[in-house]
Design a protein around this motif. Structure first.
Motif, PDB file in Angstrom:
ATOM      1  N   GLU A 117       1.357  -1.261   0.028  1.00 39.39           N
ATOM      2  CA  GLU A 117       0.202  -0.073  -0.529  1.00 39.39           C
ATOM      3  C   GLU A 117       0.445   1.367   0.239  1.00 39.39           C
ATOM      4  N   PRO A 118       0.704   2.318  -0.639  1.00 44.46           N
ATOM      5  CA  PRO A 118       1.248   3.322  -1.187  1.00 44.46           C
ATOM      6  C   PRO A 118       1.341   4.365   0.702  1.00 44.46           C
ATOM      7  N   GLY A 119       2.037   4.625   0.448  1.00 41.87           N
ATOM      8  CA  GLY A 119       2.023   5.384   2.466  1.00 41.87           C
ATOM      9  C   GLY A 119       3.979   5.974   2.697  1.00 41.87           C
ATOM     10  N   GLU A 120       3.275   7.760   2.931  1.00 43.53           N
ATOM     11  CA  GLU A 120       4.848   8.047   3.048  1.00 43.53           C
ATOM     12  C   GLU A 120       6.111   7.457   3.653  1.00 43.53           C
ATOM     13  N   GLY A 121       5.959   6.328   4.677  1.00 40.77           N
ATOM     14  CA  GLY A 121       6.742   6.698   5.168  1.00 40.77           C
ATOM     15  C   GLY A 121       7.619   5.551   4.673  1.00 40.77           C
ATOM     16  N   TRP A 122       7.681   4.639   4.331  1.00 37.33           N
ATOM     17  CA  TRP A 122       8.517   3.722   3.619  1.00 37.33           C
ATOM     18  C   TRP A 122       8.728   4.065   1.776  1.00 37.33           C
ATOM     19  N   GLN A 123       8.010   5.179   1.185  1.00 39.07           N
ATOM     20  CA  GLN A 123       8.291   6.060   0.207  1.00 39.07           C
ATOM     21  C   GLN A 123       9.538   6.595   0.171  1.00 39.07           C
ATOM     22  N   GLN A 124       9.516   7.999   1.647  1.00 35.66           N
ATOM     23  CA  GLN A 124      10.211   8.615   2.130  1.00 35.66           C
ATOM     24  C   GLN A 124      12.263   7.451   2.596  1.00 35.66           C
ATOM     25  N   SER A 125      12.403   6.560   3.612  1.00 35.35           N
ATOM     26  CA  SER A 125      12.597   5.548   3.638  1.00 35.35           C
ATOM     27  C   SER A 125      13.601   5.140   2.212  1.00 35.35           C
ATOM     28  N   ASN A 126      12.887   4.834   0.887  1.00 35.37           N
ATOM     29  CA  ASN A 126      13.050   4.521   0.368  1.00 35.37           C
ATOM     30  C   ASN A 126      13.895   5.650  -0.607  1.00 35.37           C
ATOM     31  N   LEU A 127      13.466   6.974  -0.783  1.00 35.07           N
ATOM     32  CA  LEU A 127      14.281   7.828  -0.921  1.00 35.07           C
ATOM     33  C   LEU A 127      15.573   7.979  -0.394  1.00 35.07           C
ATOM     34  N   MET A 128      15.846   8.008   0.519  1.00 28.71           N
ATOM     35  CA  MET A 128      16.834   8.523   1.779  1.00 28.71           C
ATOM     36  C   MET A 128      17.879   7.706   0.972  1.00 28.71           C
ATOM     37  N   ARG A 129      17.462   5.633   0.921  1.00 28.77           N
ATOM     38  CA  ARG A 129      18.868   4.716   0.282  1.00 28.77           C
ATOM     39  C   ARG A 129      19.068   5.115  -0.969  1.00 28.77           C
ATOM     40  N   LEU A 130      18.305   6.157  -1.957  1.00 30.18           N
ATOM     41  CA  LEU A 130      19.092   5.992  -3.219  1.00 30.18           C
ATOM     42  C   LEU A 130      19.353   7.367  -2.930  1.00 30.18           C
ATOM     43  N   ARG A 131      19.796   8.268  -1.900  1.00 30.28           N
ATOM     44  CA  ARG A 131      20.179   9.522  -1.658  1.00 30.28           C
ATOM     45  C   ARG A 131      21.409   9.087  -0.595  1.00 30.28           C
ATOM     46  N   ARG A 132      21.536   8.189  -0.189  1.00 29.07           N
ATOM     47  CA  ARG A 132      23.078   7.204   1.094  1.00 29.07           C
ATOM     48  C   ARG A 132      23.515   6.909  -0.632  1.00 29.07           C
ATOM     49  N   SER A 133      22.440   6.166  -1.481  1.00 25.05           N
ATOM     50  CA  SER A 133      24.195   5.383  -2.308  1.00 25.05           C
ATOM     51  C   SER A 133      24.624   6.373  -3.228  1.00 25.05           C
ATOM     52  N   LEU A 134      23.986   7.581  -2.822  1.00 24.96           N
ATOM     53  CA  LEU A 134      24.551   8.528  -4.258  1.00 24.96           C
ATOM     54  C   LEU A 134      26.010   9.491  -3.494  1.00 24.96           C
ATOM     55  N   LEU A 135      25.593   9.703  -2.317  1.00 25.13           N
ATOM     56  CA  LEU A 135      26.267  10.453  -1.702  1.00 25.13           C
ATOM     57  C   LEU A 135      27.585   9.197  -1.188  1.00 25.13           C
ATOM     58  N   LYS A 136      27.983   8.093  -1.248  1.00 24.92           N
ATOM     59  CA  LYS A 136      28.153   7.431  -1.093  1.00 24.92           C
ATOM     60  C   LYS A 136      29.326   6.697  -2.235  1.00 24.92           C
ATOM     61  N   LEU A 137      29.016   6.843  -3.466  1.00 20.20           N
ATOM     62  CA  LEU A 137      29.337   6.959  -4.867  1.00 20.20           C
ATOM     63  C   LEU A 137      29.916   7.858  -5.027  1.00 20.20           C
ATOM     64  N   GLY A 138      30.491   9.709  -4.685  1.00 20.77           N
ATOM     65  CA  GLY A 138      30.844  10.679  -4.605  1.00 20.77           C
ATOM     66  C   GLY A 138      29.879  11.815  -5.576  1.00 20.77           C
ATOM     67  N   ALA A 139      28.925  12.010  -5.720  1.00 18.38           N
ATOM     68  CA  ALA A 139      27.595  12.686  -5.571  1.00 18.38           C
ATOM     69  C   ALA A 139      28.077  14.238  -4.814  1.00 18.38           C
ATOM     70  N   ALA A 140      28.679  14.364  -4.028  1.00 21.67           N
ATOM     71  CA  ALA A 140      29.294  16.028  -3.437  1.00 21.67           C
ATOM     72  C   ALA A 140      30.416  15.775  -3.436  1.00 21.67           C
ATOM     73  N   ALA A 141      30.788  15.277  -4.430  1.00 22.96           N
ATOM     74  CA  ALA A 141      32.142  15.319  -4.371  1.00 22.96           C
ATOM     75  C   ALA A 141      32.811  17.108  -4.650  1.00 22.96           C
ATOM     76  N   HIS A 142      31.883  18.017  -4.523  1.00 20.06           N
ATOM     77  CA  HIS A 142      31.678  18.971  -4.896  1.00 20.06           C
ATOM     78  C   HIS A 142      31.003  19.970  -3.805  1.00 20.06           C
ATOM     79  N   GLY A 143      30.956  19.218  -2.267  1.00 20.56           N
ATOM     80  CA  GLY A 143      30.413  19.554  -1.850  1.00 20.56           C
ATOM     81  C   GLY A 143      29.155  19.509  -1.230  1.00 20.56           C
ATOM     82  N   GLU A 144      28.127  18.861  -0.210  1.00 15.05           N
ATOM     83  CA  GLU A 144      26.791  18.849   0.017  1.00 15.05           C
ATOM     84  C   GLU A 144      26.198  19.060  -0.370  1.00 15.05           C
TER      85      GLU A 144
END
Length: 243
Positions: free
Chosen positions: A195-222
């Protein structure tokens, strides 16, 4: 095209396949050496231990063997506790891909899967059609190709799946494929429709954010990452989610 499930059982386990894609799938399909002997196999990076690209009678496909990650991999390797055929990782992912296809969402097309019993445990494999001429979002980031426009497309992609209640258990930059201006989500192991829900959707989105940061997306600063990549991604995500 609707999925047409067929199951072939034997003493060792079972094969579940889409007869609308291939009217017959044999055990040999899941053996890399079979394809290697035919000159129809090549291995490319990705996933745990890589994936095998095979040239099958239905076209180029990806053969993936299920393997555990983390500390438990040292003990269990590629073995999973048997809880019944319908609860195997491969059957669950195969059927979820059928749902994704029926919803018209851009994911891999399931061809076949197999489990093999080993007493109280089982091992498993999955075959999907290969998405040709595509690169992972991680590769795009490494090549300096992640800009605001691509970030928006990623946000729209994730929102389409979330709007349909599709939860990706490992939403990261390696599981987003980019082909020209077309994007796909891959690797739905342990994923499910909920069932669509803001809680798991936002958690899922934050997982993607952590992945991007881990891979160096913030090389020029967060702060630069926030303005140039993350804000456009979230903007398009929210706009698409509520469309």
């Amino acid at each position: 095209m609707a999925m047409l499930e067929r199951i072939r059982e034997d003493a060792a386990g079972a094969i579940l396949f889409d007869a609308a894609v291939s009217p017959q799938v044999d055990a040999d399909w899941f053996e890399p050496e079979t394809w290697r002997a035919r000159g129809a196999l090549r291995v490319q990076g990705g996933g745990r231990g890589g994936v095998a690209v095979i040239d099958t009678p239905v076209g180029e496909c990806v053969l993936r063997h299920y393997r555990r990650g983390g500390m438990v991999a040292r003990l269990m390797g590629d073995r999973y506790l048997w809880k019944g055929a319908d609860r195997t990782r491969c059957f669950a992912e195969f059927r979820l891909l059928g749902v994704i296809g029926a919803l018209g969402l851009p994911g891999p097309e399931a061809v076949a899967c197999r489990y093999r019993r080993h007493g109280l445990f089982y091992s498993a494999d999955l075959i999907t059609r290969r998405i040709a001429d595509a690169h992972t979002l991680a590769q795009c980031l490494a090549d300096g190709l992640l800009d605001g426009e691509l970030a928006e497309l990623v946000g729209a992609l994730v929102a389409r799946f979330h709007r349909a209640g599709i939860w990706h258990a490992d939403l990261n930059a390696h599981n987003v494929l980019v082909r020209s201006d077309e994007l796909f989500l891959i690797d739905f192991d342990r994923g499910r429709q909920r069932e669509p829900g803001e809680g798991w959707q936002q958690s899922n989105l934050m997982r993607l954010r952590r992945s991007l940061l881990k891979l160096g997306a913030a090389a020029h600063g967060e702060a630069a990452f926030e303005e140039e990549h993350w804000k456009p991604l979230v903007y398009r995500y929210e706009r698409t989610l509520r469309a």
